[in-house]
Design an enzyme around this catalytic site. Structure first.
Site, PDB file in Angstrom:
ATOM      1  N   HIS A  70       1.154  -0.720  -4.205  1.00  0.00           N
ATOM      2  CA  HIS A  70      -0.231  -1.429  -4.803  1.00  0.00           C
ATOM      3  C   HIS A  70      -1.782   0.055  -5.110  1.00  0.00           C
ATOM      4  CE1 HIS A  70      -2.224  -1.750  -0.633  1.00  0.00           C
ATOM      5  NE2 HIS A  70      -1.258  -2.343  -0.389  1.00  0.00           N
TER       6      HIS A  70
ATOM      7  N   GLU B  49       3.264  -7.255   3.204  1.00  0.00           N
ATOM      8  CA  GLU B  49       2.826  -6.128   4.450  1.00  0.00           C
ATOM      9  C   GLU B  49       3.340  -6.997   5.661  1.00  0.00           C
ATOM     10  OE1 GLU B  49       3.231  -3.143   5.381  1.00  0.00           O
ATOM     11  OE2 GLU B  49       1.879  -2.118   4.209  1.00  0.00           O
TER      12      GLU B  49
END
Length: 199
Positions: free
Chosen positions: A11, A83
């Site tokens: 990202h 994550e």
């Protein structure tokens, strides 16, 4: 033999990335620079014909996937691509962690793989969920081109799994910057690194 092209995309930048604050499972948006990074990556890889786009469900990943592949791209979100969860360290700056958790911090610096951060996810469980999920994606998409938009720790885990002796030994050997693409081509079960940290 059918090949699978796997595009691993981290990202774009968030304010927390910029300032050194840990936000593993914390949901944060891209900052303006991160949005520009994603749009720049879109321009660089617009020649890619992607058959499927998978993404972590966290906002910063979905926003990146949308900016890179367009508003109309069908994005499949998968919580296995999130994550690492840093537990009590979530939302803290590295200097603050060192001050409030001096013993655990020093242990983590020397033996991060086995050090358990209070309230955090187990590192081995984290890498297992990420690797298992992506391997299943690859198996389910023979002959296709697949993008996975995720996070730095997830992509490091995958690259270490595919190209190093173990995830633990290879995890820190890969510097994965915001809004970069790493491409892995699978010839059967053989992974070939085509591009790394491309922007």
């Amino acid at each position: 033999m059918s090949t699978v092209s796997l595009y691993l995309i981290r990202h774009g930048e968030t304010e927390q990335n910029k300032t050194g604050v840990l936000v593993g499972s914390t949901d944060t948006s891209l900052n303006d620079h991160g949005r520009r990074q994603a749009l720049s990556l879109r321009e660089r890889i617009n020649a890619l014909q992607v058959d499927a786009v998978y993404s972590s469900p966290l906002v910063r990943a979905v926003e990146t996937a949308t900016l890179v592949f367009g508003d109309n791209a069908p994005i499949i979100t998968d919580s296995s691509l999130q994550e690492f969860h840093f537990g009590e360290w979530e939302g803290m700056h590295f200097s603050e962690i060192a001050r409030q958790y001096p013993e655990i911090w020093q242990t983590w610096l020397t033996d991060w793989e086995k050090t358990r951060i209070p309230g955090s996810e187990n590192f081995f469980a984290f890498t297992h969920r990420v690797v298992s999920s992506v391997e299943e994606i690859v198996r389910s998409q023979p002959g296709r081109r697949v993008a996975v938009v995720s996070h730095g720790g997830c992509i490091r885990s995958l690259l270490a799994h595919f190209f190093c002796e173990s995830v633990g030994k290879g995890y820190w050997r890969f510097k994965v910057d915001n809004a970069t693409l790493s491409e892995v081509e699978f010839m059967g079960e053989l992974p070939i690194l085509v591009r790394f940290n491309y922007r």
